[in-house]
Design an enzyme around this catalytic site. Structure first.
Site, short mmCIF file in Angstrom:
data_model
loop_
_atom_site.label_atom_id
_atom_site.label_comp_id
_atom_site.label_asym_id
_atom_site.label_seq_id
_atom_site.Cartn_x
_atom_site.Cartn_y
_atom_site.Cartn_z
N GLN A 96 0.81 -1.21 -0.04
CA GLN A 96 0.02 0.01 0.11
C GLN A 96 0.79 1.32 -0.07
O GLN A 96 2.07 1.30 0.23
CB GLN A 96 -0.88 0.07 1.38
CG GLN A 96 -0.06 0.00 2.37
CD GLN A 96 -1.07 -0.18 3.80
OE1 GLN A 96 -1.53 0.89 4.50
NE2 GLN A 96 -1.49 -1.54 3.82
N HIS A 98 0.10 5.83 0.84
CA HIS A 98 -0.83 6.70 1.55
C HIS A 98 -0.50 8.09 0.70
O HIS A 98 0.66 8.59 0.45
CB HIS A 98 -0.37 6.99 3.02
CG HIS A 98 -0.60 5.40 3.86
ND1 HIS A 98 -1.61 4.94 3.71
CD2 HIS A 98 0.51 5.11 4.66
CE1 HIS A 98 -1.31 3.85 4.66
NE2 HIS A 98 -0.17 3.79 4.95
N GLU A 133 3.42 7.23 8.91
CA GLU A 133 3.27 6.46 9.76
C GLU A 133 4.74 6.04 10.34
O GLU A 133 5.95 6.09 9.49
CB GLU A 133 2.50 5.28 9.57
CG GLU A 133 2.92 4.45 8.39
CD GLU A 133 2.01 3.59 8.07
OE1 GLU A 133 0.63 3.76 8.02
OE2 GLU A 133 2.13 2.26 7.74
N HIS A 255 4.80 0.34 0.68
CA HIS A 255 5.43 -0.62 1.70
C HIS A 255 4.19 -1.68 2.16
O HIS A 255 3.05 -1.64 1.80
CB HIS A 255 5.42 0.28 2.92
CG HIS A 255 4.50 1.03 3.54
ND1 HIS A 255 3.97 2.29 2.77
CD2 HIS A 255 3.49 0.49 4.41
CE1 HIS A 255 2.74 2.41 3.67
NE2 HIS A 255 2.45 1.60 4.49
N ARG A 274 -4.17 0.76 -2.19
CA ARG A 274 -3.49 -0.49 -2.44
C ARG A 274 -2.98 -0.82 -3.54
O ARG A 274 -3.55 -0.72 -4.70
CB ARG A 274 -4.60 -1.62 -1.88
CG ARG A 274 -4.88 -1.65 -0.59
CD ARG A 274 -5.86 -2.43 -0.06
NE ARG A 274 -6.43 -2.28 1.44
CZ ARG A 274 -7.30 -1.30 1.90
NH1 ARG A 274 -7.84 -0.32 1.15
NH2 ARG A 274 -7.62 -1.10 3.07
#
Length: 387
Positions: A96, A98, A133, A255, A274
């Site tokens: 995926q 972001h 993240e 990642h 995804r």
């Protein structure tokens, strides 16, 4: 300071034993993937200030400046801008990426205008926020992060000896880096599914036979047979974190987490596009807008110790800041006084936060401006913001 009760999410990829072992409870036999700590509307933490149990999100909504501090509210708005998790991967998560903040705002507004239901399976943007993240390993932790240099990826694919991979090998060798990575990922994700399934099966058999650098990819096919994400994953760097090491994942970086237990801290968002290793929706055109097609070093992070004993994982993000305290028996207490909101998570031992005794997996919310003293022995992770 409030002791938190947190929700455990039972996603199919979760380990059946890692979180129960940390908490010191019997496994249920069901996967336990993530324990959420924060005020995300999907599963806000719960607390009790003497008038009955309520959610952390409701507590913050009733007094944002009291709970978060004026500086945090001015910078991030009247909400907790981060989400802290314990993540336990027993099987690979989806491959995926972001979006960055501008992409998230634009994508969310577009889907709102088009009336795409927020819970629709083909919806890409659940909110208007970005989702950088940080994952910090509590056990040895395997993941994939960022593109390999194209020539290195070409050598890896060529070494499998699978004829149907040769066109991708040629593209990776013949084009400039960004164009090569874009063309190959696009070709993999848009290939005929039956033909790609055969390629994946052959590639997985070769990877199983060869072992070595192919080992992390060979296991993917057991969970995702025929999935084009198995080939896409071979374009990425494999990373193994040792306990205490971390990895930062910025916008556009492909990642996947493969196996292990870790503490994850992220901006308070649920935006995921995804690339594969999933039965869920893959929106290839939108994905190609978000992915950064450039080789990148995964950049393993190790904490930097301050004179006060706080070990900080440095990242370029203000919405969250992760640090840890390694408390030794008989050591001097650590006094935390900050004008920002904090969540403290016990990862090992039997430390105390103020008068609250903590066991592994237990956490507390500390409102802005409240002083707290850490004592006893064990490991405590601290999540807060940068203002």
């Amino acid at each position: 300071m409030d002791r938190l009760t947190n929700t455990i999410r039972p996603y199919a990829w979760g380990s059946t034993t890692a979180i129960p072992t940390l908490l010191g409870v019997e496994p249920t036999g069901e996967p336990q993937a993530e324990m959420w700590m924060g005020a995300h509307p999907g599963a806000p933490s719960r607390l009790d200030r003497g008038t009955g149990e309520t959610t952390l999100s409701d507590v913050i909504a009733a007094g944002p400046e009291r709970e978060l501090g004026a500086a945090a509210v001015a910078k991030f708005g009247p909400r907790l801008p981060f989400l802290l998790k314990i993540l336990a991967a027993g099987a690979p998560l989806s491959l995926q990426v972001h979006p960055d903040l501008a992409q998230a705002k634009e994508g969310y507004a577009d889907e709102e205008r088009r009336g795409v239901p927020i819970d629709a399976g083909h919806r890409n943007y659940k909110d208007a926020n970005h989702k950088p993240e940080l994952i910090c390993a509590l056990t040895p932790f395997d993941g994939l992060c960022g593109f390999r240099p194209p020539l290195e990826a070409a050598e890896l694919l060529a070494g499998l000896g699978v004829d149907s991979l040769e066109p991708y090998v040629d593209l990776l060798r013949a084009h400039p880096e960004e164009a090569a990575l874009r063309e190959v990922l696009t070709a993999v994700l848009t290939a005929d599914r039956a033909e790609m399934a055969r390629t994946v099966t052959e590639a997985a058999a070769a990877a199983e036979r060869l072992g070595g650098p192919y080992k992390p990819y060979a296991s993917l096919v057991h969970d995702y047979p025929g999935d084009p994400g198995v080939i896409a994953a071979m374009l990425l760097n494999h990373v193994r974190l040792q306990p205490g090491e971390a990895m930062f994942l910025g916008a556009g970086i492909p990642h996947a987490y493969l196996d292990g237990l870790g503490v994850e801290l992220m901006a308070n968002s649920d935006n995921v596009l995804r690339c594969g290793l999933t039965p869920k929706h893959v929106d290839v055109p939108e994905l190609l807008k978000i992915v950064k097609f450039e080789p990148s070093d995964p950049g393993v992070l190790r904490p930097e110790a301050s004179p006060e004993g706080e070990e900080v994982y440095e990242t370029p993000i203000d919405e969250f800041r992760l640090s840890r305290f390694l408390l030794a028996p008989g050591g001097a207490p650590q006094v935390l006084a900050d004008g920002t909101p904090q969540i403290l998570l016990c990862a090992a031992g039997s430390p105390q936060a103020g008068e609250l005794a903590l066991r592994p997996g237990q956490s507390v919310f500390v409102p802005a401006g409240e002083k707290v003293e850490l004592s006893g022995s064990g490991t405590i992770f601290r999540a807060t913001v940068v203002v």
